[in-house]
Design an enzyme around this catalytic site. Structure first.
Site, PDB file in Angstrom:
ATOM      1  N   GLY A 183       0.819  -1.221   0.000  1.00 16.20           N
ATOM      2  CA  GLY A 183       0.000   0.000   0.000  1.00 16.20           C
ATOM      3  C   GLY A 183       0.843   1.257   0.000  1.00 16.20           C
ATOM      4  O   GLY A 183       0.450   2.294   0.541  1.00 16.20           O
ATOM      5  N   HIS A 440      -7.005  33.659  -8.692  1.00 17.35           N
ATOM      6  CA  HIS A 440      -8.343  33.142  -8.412  1.00 17.35           C
ATOM      7  C   HIS A 440      -9.093  32.902  -9.725  1.00 17.35           C
ATOM      8  O   HIS A 440      -9.003  33.709 -10.621  1.00 17.35           O
ATOM      9  CB  HIS A 440      -9.120  34.161  -7.565  1.00 17.35           C
ATOM     10  CG  HIS A 440     -10.529  33.769  -7.295  1.00 17.35           C
ATOM     11  ND1 HIS A 440     -10.847  32.767  -6.389  1.00 17.35           N
ATOM     12  CD2 HIS A 440     -11.696  34.209  -7.817  1.00 17.35           C
ATOM     13  CE1 HIS A 440     -12.166  32.639  -6.366  1.00 17.35           C
ATOM     14  NE2 HIS A 440     -12.693  33.496  -7.223  1.00 17.35           N
TER      15      HIS A 440
END
Length: 463
Positions: A183, A440
């Site tokens: 994992g 933004h």
């Protein structure tokens, strides 16, 4: 000068590099730019594991997986799209096309740099000689860059439906059920791909959590996301064995349980390629197969350096690349600054993506008397909302000091690691970053917002 001296001069290179992967070719190109005469020995293809059976092909598969998920989820965005199936021959053609274009570019660069490319399996004979198919290539300096291989476990034979990442990259079908043994980075990336392609996936990890090298908060979020994606995982349980019968693999675990699958992917890490290459005989010190070096990447043998996956530490292509450049500059007498291993950015390209640099909260807690942490949730980030992704940016700082760790999880967050590694490597204070303007709407704003909050002026966050 005698004829003999001239001959010796002609056949002695400034640098002989053994291995043409990320570390080897970066060293060769930089050394050539600095006016050094370079021979680069490669037994297979220039570009090594990363280009041919590592980073590039796996990321191509991950992009195909993202496209499959996008087709499935179109209705979420008001787009009527349906997912039909994954055509592995088409996926492999796309992946191989990406590799071929990059490989061609790399070959062109080697030619442009006037590097002597020697094809064949090389072996270190002594501190200044590499032998390739009976030919002796001499160098004033030798750089060992022989890379790594996909490991297995004792008694687990890679054959048939039991394979490593290398064989999985050329699969011609989508297996209905997959068990991923491991994992870590490679394991979770392949688990992510197979799930998106339509497989039922179970990860088996002996350590208590997935991506155990990451900050604990990252592991928890990834595990939550994988549960949501219906990727099963068993942590804290050890593998006991596997048997094949026809096209089925039965995986046994030490807790007594068994899992049936159509494919077992062994992703238990990568070992150094150093065996039988003459390193120890030439006096190079090895530790469990890895080449030990000092911080300037010098082995114990004068004039012999090592770079990349054979040097203990993070096994990342960009680490090898940086080390290759460092060694070329070191040989050329430029005295480059030592590479800070903690400052090397790390990205795991599963869905959601993980990106980190610097110390985890636990590591920082051990190193500093007092630390502060802050987590900015992507729920407050406009672009992340548009992408419908969840996750966070976690900052770790020395109290009243610089940011010493940045840990991020969410779709496409790997793209934010560029600024994050500058923040760590330039020892920025939260107030330094808070003063910068972040465009933004971008996910990049999440980094800005996290630093604003840690600097004591949270705008879209709650303390």
């Amino acid at each position: 000068m005698s004829a003999d001296a001239e001959t010796t001069e002609e056949t002695t290179y400034d640098v002989v590099i053994l291995g043409g992967g990320s570390g080897g070719y970066a060293c060769a190109f930089r050394a050539a730019e600095l006016g050094l005469r370079v021979a680069l020995v490669e037994k297979d293809k220039l570009g090594g594991t990363c280009l041919h059976v590592g980073c590039i092909p796996t990321k191509a598969l991950l992009h195909a997986a993202e496209v499959a998920d996008t087709a499935r989820e179109g209705s979420q965005f008001g787009v009527k799209s349906t997912f039909e199936s994954v055509d592995m021959s088409g996926v492999n053609a796309y992946k191989d096309g990406v590799i071929a274009r990059l490989y061609k570019g790399l070959q062109g660069l080697a030619k442009a740099h006037k590097i002597e490319l020697v094809e064949g399996a090389g072996r270190l004979v002594d501190r200044s000689t590499v032998e390739v198919d009976g030919r002796q290539i001499r160098g004033r300096n030798v750089v060992l860059a022989t890379g790594s291989y996909a490991k297995s476990l004792p008694g687990l034979e890679i054959a048939g439906r039991i394979m490593t990442s290398e064989q999985a990259l050329t699969l011609g079908f989508v297996p209905p059920r997959v068990v991923v043994l491991g994992g870590g980075v490679i394991g979770v990336e392949f688990a992510s791909v197979f799930k998106s392609f339509g497989s039922e996936v179970t990860i088996v990890e002996a350590l208590p959590r997935l991506v155990a090298a990451e900050d604990e908060a990252i592991s928890k979020t990834l595990e939550r996301s994988f549960r949501k994606r219906k990727i099963a995982f068993k942590t804290g349980v050890k593998f006991a064995g596997a048997t094949q019968s026809g096209d089925t693999v039965t995986v046994s675990l030490e807790d007594g349980s068994t899992i049936e699958a159509d494919l077992l992917l062994v992703a238990v890490g990568r070992g150094p390629v150093t065996d039988g290459l003459g390193y120890a005989e030439a006096g190079v010190t090895l530790d469990r197969g890895f080449v030990t070096t000092d911080e300037r990447l010098r082995t114990g043998v004068e004039g012999v350096y090592a770079v990349g996956d054979i040097v203990p530490g993070l096994q990342l292509a960009h680490r090898g690349f940086a080390q290759g450049i460092f060694v070329a500059e070191e040989i050329a007498g430029l005295s480059p600054a030592v590479i800070d291993e903690v400052g090397i950015p790390r990205v795991t390209y599963c869905d959601p993506e993980i990106a980190s640099v610097g110390l985890t909260e636990a590591q920082a807690g051990e190193k500093y008397a007092e630390i502060e942490t802050y987590e900015y949730n992507l729920g407050g980030n406009g672009k992340s909302q548009i992408l419908q992704t969840q996750g966070f940016v976690k900052l770790v700082r020395e109290k009243d000091g610089p940011v010493v760790g940045v840990h991020m999880i969410g779709a496409r967050m790997g793209e934010q690691i560029g600024e994050a590694q500058l923040i760590y490597n330039w020892e920025a204070l939260p107030s330094d970053v808070a003063a910068l303007i972040h465009a933004h709407p971008t996910q990049n704003e999440s980094l800005g917002e996290a630093h604003l909050a840690l600097a004591g002026k949270p705008l879209h966050a709650h303390n």
